[in-house]
Structures are given as structure tokens and as C-alpha cells.
Scaffold this active site. Sequence first.
Site, PDB file in Angstrom:
ATOM      1  N   GLU A 200       0.822  -1.204   0.000  1.00 50.87           N
ATOM      2  CA  GLU A 200       0.000   0.000   0.000  1.00 50.87           C
ATOM      3  C   GLU A 200       0.861   1.262   0.000  1.00 50.87           C
ATOM      4  OE1 GLU A 200      -2.118  -3.029   2.768  1.00 50.87           O
ATOM      5  OE2 GLU A 200      -0.099  -2.602   2.034  1.00 50.87           O
TER       6      GLU A 200
ATOM      7  N   CYS B 140      -0.326   0.238   7.701  1.00 54.76           N
ATOM      8  CA  CYS B 140      -0.731   0.664   6.352  1.00 54.76           C
ATOM      9  C   CYS B 140      -2.084   1.366   6.361  1.00 54.76           C
ATOM     10  CB  CYS B 140      -0.781  -0.543   5.422  1.00 54.76           C
ATOM     11  SG  CYS B 140       0.854  -1.232   5.072  1.00 54.76           S
TER      12      CYS B 140
ATOM     13  N   SER C  70      20.387 -41.147 -11.318  1.00 62.54           N
ATOM     14  CA  SER C  70      19.194 -40.351 -11.617  1.00 62.54           C
ATOM     15  C   SER C  70      19.501 -39.104 -12.441  1.00 62.54           C
ATOM     16  CB  SER C  70      18.518 -39.918 -10.309  1.00 62.54           C
ATOM     17  OG  SER C  70      19.386 -39.099  -9.538  1.00 62.54           O
TER      18      SER C  70
ATOM     19  N   TRP D  44      20.399 -37.529 -15.872  1.00 62.81           N
ATOM     20  CA  TRP D  44      19.214 -36.794 -15.475  1.00 62.81           C
ATOM     21  C   TRP D  44      17.991 -37.463 -16.077  1.00 62.81           C
ATOM     22  CZ3 TRP D  44      19.907 -33.393 -11.736  1.00 62.81           C
ATOM     23  CH2 TRP D  44      21.132 -32.740 -11.627  1.00 62.81           C
TER      24      TRP D  44
ATOM     25  N   ASP E 286      24.288 -37.928  -3.232  1.00 62.26           N
ATOM     26  CA  ASP E 286      24.394 -36.910  -4.281  1.00 62.26           C
ATOM     27  C   ASP E 286      25.320 -35.751  -3.923  1.00 62.26           C
ATOM     28  OD1 ASP E 286      22.548 -38.447  -5.599  1.00 62.26           O
ATOM     29  OD2 ASP E 286      20.845 -37.134  -5.181  1.00 62.26           O
TER      30      ASP E 286
ATOM     31  N   LEU F  69      21.902 -27.721  -3.143  1.00 67.18           N
ATOM     32  CA  LEU F  69      20.521 -27.377  -2.804  1.00 67.18           C
ATOM     33  C   LEU F  69      20.249 -25.875  -2.764  1.00 67.18           C
ATOM     34  CD1 LEU F  69      19.580 -30.005  -0.059  1.00 67.18           C
ATOM     35  CD2 LEU F  69      18.998 -30.032  -2.483  1.00 67.18           C
TER      36      LEU F  69
ATOM     37  N   ARG G 256      20.226 -21.658  -8.212  1.00 65.85           N
ATOM     38  CA  ARG G 256      21.230 -21.245  -9.187  1.00 65.85           C
ATOM     39  C   ARG G 256      20.619 -20.841 -10.524  1.00 65.85           C
ATOM     40  NH1 ARG G 256      22.777 -25.907  -6.885  1.00 65.85           N
ATOM     41  NH2 ARG G 256      22.347 -27.172  -8.755  1.00 65.85           N
TER      42      ARG G 256
ATOM     43  N   GLY H 256      15.118 -38.384  -0.891  1.00 62.29           N
ATOM     44  CA  GLY H 256      14.963 -39.735  -1.406  1.00 62.29           C
ATOM     45  C   GLY H 256      13.636 -40.342  -0.998  1.00 62.29           C
TER      46      GLY H 256
ATOM     47  N   LEU I  12      12.725 -40.594   3.072  1.00 60.29           N
ATOM     48  CA  LEU I  12      12.226 -39.408   3.758  1.00 60.29           C
ATOM     49  C   LEU I  12      10.913 -38.947   3.147  1.00 60.29           C
ATOM     50  CD1 LEU I  12      12.376 -37.149   5.797  1.00 60.29           C
ATOM     51  CD2 LEU I  12      13.951 -35.925   4.270  1.00 60.29           C
TER      52      LEU I  12
END
Length: 383
Positions: free
Chosen positions: A57, A92, A176, A178, A208, A212, A215, A300, A303
Amino acid sequence: MTPQAAADARWMRHALALAETSLYITAPNPRVGCVIVRDEVILGQGATQQAGGPHAEVVALRDAAAKGHDTQGATVYVTLEPCNHHGRTPPCVDALISAKVGRVVIAMCDPNPLVGGQGLARLREAGIAVTLGVCAQEALALNVGFVSRMVRGLPWVWVKSGISLDGHTALPGGESQWITGPLARADGHQWRARSCVVLTGIGTVRSDNPRLNVREVDTPRQPIRAVIDARFEIDENAQLFDGEKIWLFVCRNDPAKAERLAQRNIEVVVMPSTSAGVDLPSIMRWLAAHQVNEVHVEAGARLSGALLETGSVDELLVYMAPLLLGQGRGMADMPAVPALDAAERFEFVEATVVGTDMRLRLRHPGHWAALTQALDRITQRHL
């Protein structure tokens, strides 16, 4: 729909588009857009800035002033109820009342107990007409994590997976990279960027060694990265330990190791345990208490399955590649259901082609309904 209602919806969608421009920057605050209109002409517009910066606002009022426009009697479209409390910025509603606007159209009541209708009351007391609930569902979708934290005391959690047509995330040996194409992987970084936390498990870190971070998207704010590591076995030289803030959730503490990691901006958080490992609902409550709105999970099958089993997943973000692996690792390790009608179902909310792949979004209907019903109750109190 009346001509006025149609105009209100059109201008509110414009305000929502403005709010989307702040998708990556406002956390833990909500993403809000505002447009000031008179006679179908935009006088000023803007979106909420980074925490501590001006709200939508105020940005819109300043924009109107910079263009030499008088906002007296104008209509203000804002995607969230204007605040009526002093936080890092002044209320506001004071700015809108001082500007002598004539009408304020609001998409969604603020579920924050510090606001909770007080902004609406102040506007009405000042003689400003208020219209509530225009494009409310769209406003909720844009700030689902903020609303979830306020209403449920939990962040909004999505699990991201890249899978083949036959539902595999990797070959039997774990390869994996890709399955999905470069455009799908870049698209996934947009979801990292909008989240407050990117969460993974120790198994993914071991296999891996991921970074994380974001990018593929230009963002001034990197989400906090977090790892669930019940036995505190993580390699102190893991690639994601790059000096930025990390949360490490463990059950078994090692004070000496924790102290070494603390010197590298890694906070070790000891959580309650269950027979399966770290108590996942406790982590989610801890995250909400630390002002986390949205959690992006890249993990994975173990989890991911545990999060689904404990009811901690609100949404699935699935990138499906047009290939068949035949044999491979699944998306989530979960016990078999006794019958189809016992399976927990998600609802499709989006299917979009991204490069050579398909992005599927699925939402837990019960979790979404809890938010919409809570907002409906708040709205009904203030109509």
C-alpha cells in the site's frame, strides 16, 4: 456478475500479478500487491518489499505521489487486509486514511492475530468503504504458506520429484542424473527460490552431495537449507556447507561436532525421536515457530515416504519425463494400503508442459480445505 464486480475482479487480478513480483523476497511476510485506480486509470501501484521494507500500500501511494496524482476518493485494490499494527513498518491503514481514499477492495482477510479484522475496522471507522473477498482463492494460493503458519501453526510443505512415466526416480543402482530435461530442472529452482527452507535427508547428502541452493533463478534471497540426520552422521565436508545458514535436525547430539559446525553457520537442532528416526511433525512445528512459511523438499524415497506417512505433505510437485525405466527406485517408500479406498488421495491442480517434460502439481484436499474454511470463518466475522 455486475459491472462493478467484474471491474473489481479485473483490478484485483492486476494486484495479484503485482504481488507475484515479490514471490522470492518477502518471507516471512506475505506477498502483497496493491493498485490505486480512479476512472479506470492506474494512479499508483506496487508490491511488498523485503522484510523491513515498505508494504504494498505504501509503495503504491508513493508511486502515485511521484507521478503527481491525488489519491483522494480513489479505489484501492489490495490482495491482503492492510495491517493495523506497528511492526518493522508503520500501519498501512494509517497511510490509506491519510491519503483519503474512497474505497478499499481486499482479496483476503489477514489471518495474523495481530491484524485479524482490525485493519478493516479502522478503515470503516474512517468512513472508507470496504469490499472483501474478491479473488480470495487466488490470494490464498499466493500466500498459502503464510496462511498455513497462522492458521495451523505449520508451514506449507511440498515434495518435489523427477520421475519416469512408470514412476521411477532413479535406476536400481541409484543413477538419476538426469531423468528430466534442463528446462524442468531450471523450473524446479523457481520453487526452491520461493520457499523459506529447502529440506533433504542424510541419504541424499550421502549419495548426491548436493548444494541445494538456487542457481537457475535470479534471487536476492537464498532459502535456508536443512538436513534431517537422526544419528548426526553427516560429513563435515559436505558440499552444502558453504557458509550460508544451515539447519541440521538430529536426535543424537555430539557437542564437539556441533560446535565445529556452528563456527560455519550450521545450527544443530536436537529433536524428539520416534522408532523411525526424527519426529517429523515436531520439525514442522519448529519451522513454523521460526517463521518458515513454505518448505521445499528434495529427498529420497525414504524421507519422502515418511513425510507422507506422518501427514506432513501438503502438495506434490512432480516432473514427469517421457521415458520408461522398467525397473528403478520409487518416489516414496510407504507400506502397502489394505485396499484402494484406504489410499490417501491428492487432487490435481495443475498440469503444464515444461520443455520435454510435464509438471504436475497435486494438493492434499483436506489440508487445503482447513485453510479455506479458516479464512471463510474470519471473513464472515468481518463482512
